[in-house]
Design a protein around this motif. Structure first.
Motif, PDB file in Angstrom:
ATOM      1  N   ALA A  77       0.830  -1.209   0.000  1.00  0.00           N
ATOM      2  CA  ALA A  77       0.000   0.000   0.000  1.00  0.00           C
ATOM      3  C   ALA A  77       0.863   1.257   0.000  1.00  0.00           C
ATOM      4  N   VAL A  78       2.020   1.227   0.679  1.00  0.00           N
ATOM      5  CA  VAL A  78       2.878   2.418   0.718  1.00  0.00           C
ATOM      6  C   VAL A  78       3.307   2.827  -0.701  1.00  0.00           C
ATOM      7  N   PRO A  79       3.836   1.905  -1.525  1.00  0.00           N
ATOM      8  CA  PRO A  79       4.125   2.283  -2.915  1.00  0.00           C
ATOM      9  C   PRO A  79       2.882   2.805  -3.651  1.00  0.00           C
ATOM     10  N   PHE A  80       1.721   2.191  -3.393  1.00  0.00           N
ATOM     11  CA  PHE A  80       0.497   2.658  -4.048  1.00  0.00           C
ATOM     12  C   PHE A  80       0.162   4.080  -3.629  1.00  0.00           C
ATOM     13  N   PHE A  81       0.242   4.372  -2.318  1.00  0.00           N
ATOM     14  CA  PHE A  81      -0.099   5.715  -1.843  1.00  0.00           C
ATOM     15  C   PHE A  81       0.801   6.759  -2.522  1.00  0.00           C
ATOM     16  N   VAL A  82       2.089   6.456  -2.633  1.00  0.00           N
ATOM     17  CA  VAL A  82       3.052   7.418  -3.175  1.00  0.00           C
ATOM     18  C   VAL A  82       2.877   7.560  -4.693  1.00  0.00           C
ATOM     19  N   VAL A  83       2.932   6.438  -5.400  1.00  0.00           N
ATOM     20  CA  VAL A  83       2.862   6.492  -6.860  1.00  0.00           C
ATOM     21  C   VAL A  83       1.453   6.888  -7.314  1.00  0.00           C
ATOM     22  N   GLY A  84       0.440   6.396  -6.605  1.00  0.00           N
ATOM     23  CA  GLY A  84      -0.935   6.741  -6.950  1.00  0.00           C
ATOM     24  C   GLY A  84      -1.205   8.233  -6.811  1.00  0.00           C
ATOM     25  N   TYR A  85      -0.615   8.867  -5.794  1.00  0.00           N
ATOM     26  CA  TYR A  85      -0.795  10.308  -5.611  1.00  0.00           C
ATOM     27  C   TYR A  85      -0.086  11.083  -6.722  1.00  0.00           C
ATOM     28  N   LEU A  86       1.163  10.695  -7.016  1.00  0.00           N
ATOM     29  CA  LEU A  86       1.901  11.362  -8.103  1.00  0.00           C
ATOM     30  C   LEU A  86       1.147  11.189  -9.420  1.00  0.00           C
ATOM     31  N   PHE A  87       0.567  10.014  -9.622  1.00  0.00           N
ATOM     32  CA  PHE A  87      -0.208   9.742 -10.840  1.00  0.00           C
ATOM     33  C   PHE A  87      -1.428  10.676 -10.902  1.00  0.00           C
ATOM     34  N   ALA A  88      -2.108  10.855  -9.763  1.00  0.00           N
ATOM     35  CA  ALA A  88      -3.267  11.757  -9.731  1.00  0.00           C
ATOM     36  C   ALA A  88      -2.854  13.184 -10.087  1.00  0.00           C
ATOM     37  N   LEU A  89      -1.642  13.585  -9.664  1.00  0.00           N
ATOM     38  CA  LEU A  89      -1.156  14.938  -9.971  1.00  0.00           C
ATOM     39  C   LEU A  89      -0.974  15.158 -11.470  1.00  0.00           C
ATOM     40  N   THR A  90      -0.712  14.073 -12.213  1.00  0.00           N
ATOM     41  CA  THR A  90      -0.512  14.215 -13.665  1.00  0.00           C
ATOM     42  C   THR A  90      -1.847  14.388 -14.400  1.00  0.00           C
ATOM     43  N   GLN A  91      -2.942  14.472 -13.638  1.00  0.00           N
ATOM     44  CA  GLN A  91      -4.279  14.663 -14.181  1.00  0.00           C
ATOM     45  C   GLN A  91      -4.607  13.674 -15.297  1.00  0.00           C
ATOM     46  N   PRO A  92      -4.603  12.377 -14.943  1.00  0.00           N
ATOM     47  CA  PRO A  92      -4.952  11.353 -15.935  1.00  0.00           C
ATOM     48  C   PRO A  92      -6.455  11.398 -16.208  1.00  0.00           C
ATOM     49  N   GLY A  93      -6.886  10.745 -17.271  1.00  0.00           N
ATOM     50  CA  GLY A  93      -8.318  10.605 -17.507  1.00  0.00           C
ATOM     51  C   GLY A  93      -8.943   9.893 -16.329  1.00  0.00           C
ATOM     52  N   VAL A  94     -10.145  10.355 -15.937  1.00  0.00           N
ATOM     53  CA  VAL A  94     -10.745   9.795 -14.720  1.00  0.00           C
ATOM     54  C   VAL A  94     -11.135   8.330 -14.904  1.00  0.00           C
ATOM     55  N   ALA A  95     -11.445   7.923 -16.134  1.00  0.00           N
ATOM     56  CA  ALA A  95     -11.819   6.526 -16.371  1.00  0.00           C
ATOM     57  C   ALA A  95     -10.608   5.619 -16.153  1.00  0.00           C
TER      58      ALA A  95
END
Lengths: 149, 149, 149
Positions: A77-95
């Motif tokens: 989960a720790v890698p997910f929290f970190v990488v997932g947040y950075l990914f959200a910052l890149t404003q990916p498509g919501v789908a």
């Protein structure tokens, strides 16, 4: 005004985080309830809380299983929290974001369930699925970083 | 537009996070490959995945070594993720930030390598270096907080 | 301009993070100092750093106690870091945020202290308090998410 209204990918990430934290807490609670059931604790002071429990040198095998499931979730989960947040910052498509976040959460829900019920090879498969999802998001973040240079 | 273009310190932090998550995943994978080599698993259901493995009560010493390296990275990476992100928010100079983030990543890369290859006193030295870098960034964040009052 | 001046809840969160990271580092350091005192290490290469230490198969009970306290904090701080940050993003009142963040930090400070000094039932009580605070913040984040739909 909710901060999540402007950024639907961040909202999807927040939902995933809440579910993952819920599983983490559930596994922590489960450690306590299994300890109470098998009446075996490792701290000499713990029979004050776990009535009738014996003090043992090594945790009961059933407690160890829950603790392995818990630590495995924390490690992933720790890698997910970190990488997932950075990914959200890149404003990916919501789908796309919702599919990746949702798939990770489902993989880890299944992982916790099959770990506690001792099933293989599903556990290894969903573990690998979780890792792959983090890698996919990491590649997307790396591409966004490369574009920012 | 990449979110990292506006904030080069955040970009440097993101690069560091990706490398650290890569080491975390590599150590998790390594646990599996060492388990496969020494053919010893702790879950009775795991021989379904690790063909020919025996079920043991305590993990093989080589598996325990990888797990210690993995947990040590997790213990140290979590403070880095938190303090490093807060530090990036204070908009430090990109050179200073890159040096601190880069030094932490190198310290932890070396730590993982010398842990797996059983070398001291390098392991203790780079562990301490990692802690010091987190403390330096924490002091910078504290100063920024003091200025915001 | 400090980034914390605009968002006092984020500033309160940052203060809590710095204290929690401080406890994490203190417990990691404590593991080393207890190992040095009881002169027992698990890595064959570690007597190079811990002079006069014996290599043992299982860590000394006093070392294990510190490690349990450390891991327990890590397990509980990670959910706090994630949910506490999402909570700060919802721009809560600074008084409410400061109380929740402060109470969590105090609960975990007490937890570390009573774990090392072997006191119950305080340890179980403050552990539960920490979990409850994370749950309260998670509910607030969920409500903010529901309003953003």
């Amino acid at each position: 005004m909710s901060p999540f209204a402007h950024n639907p990918a961040l909202a999807a990430f927040a939902v995933a985080c809440l579910v993952l934290v819920g599983i983490l807490i559930a596994l922590a609670m489960r450690t306590g309830s299994v300890r109470a059931r098998v009446r075996a604790v490792v701290n000499p002071e713990d029979p004050r809380v776990y009535k009738g429990a014996s003090v043992v040198e090594v945790e009961h095998p059933e407690v160890l299983r829950v603790k392995r499931a818990h630590l495995n979730l924390l490690e992933n989960a720790v890698p997910f929290f970190v990488v997932g947040y950075l990914f959200a910052l890149t404003q990916p498509g919501v789908a796309v974001a919702s599919i990746l976040y949702g798939a990770f959460v489902i993989a880890r829900l299944v992982h916790a369930y099959v770990y506690l019920t001792a099933r293989q090879p599903v556990r290894s498969a969903v573990w690998m699925a979780g890792v792959l999802i983090v890698v996919i998001m990491a590649v997307a973040v790396a591409r966004s970083l490369a574009m920012s240079v």
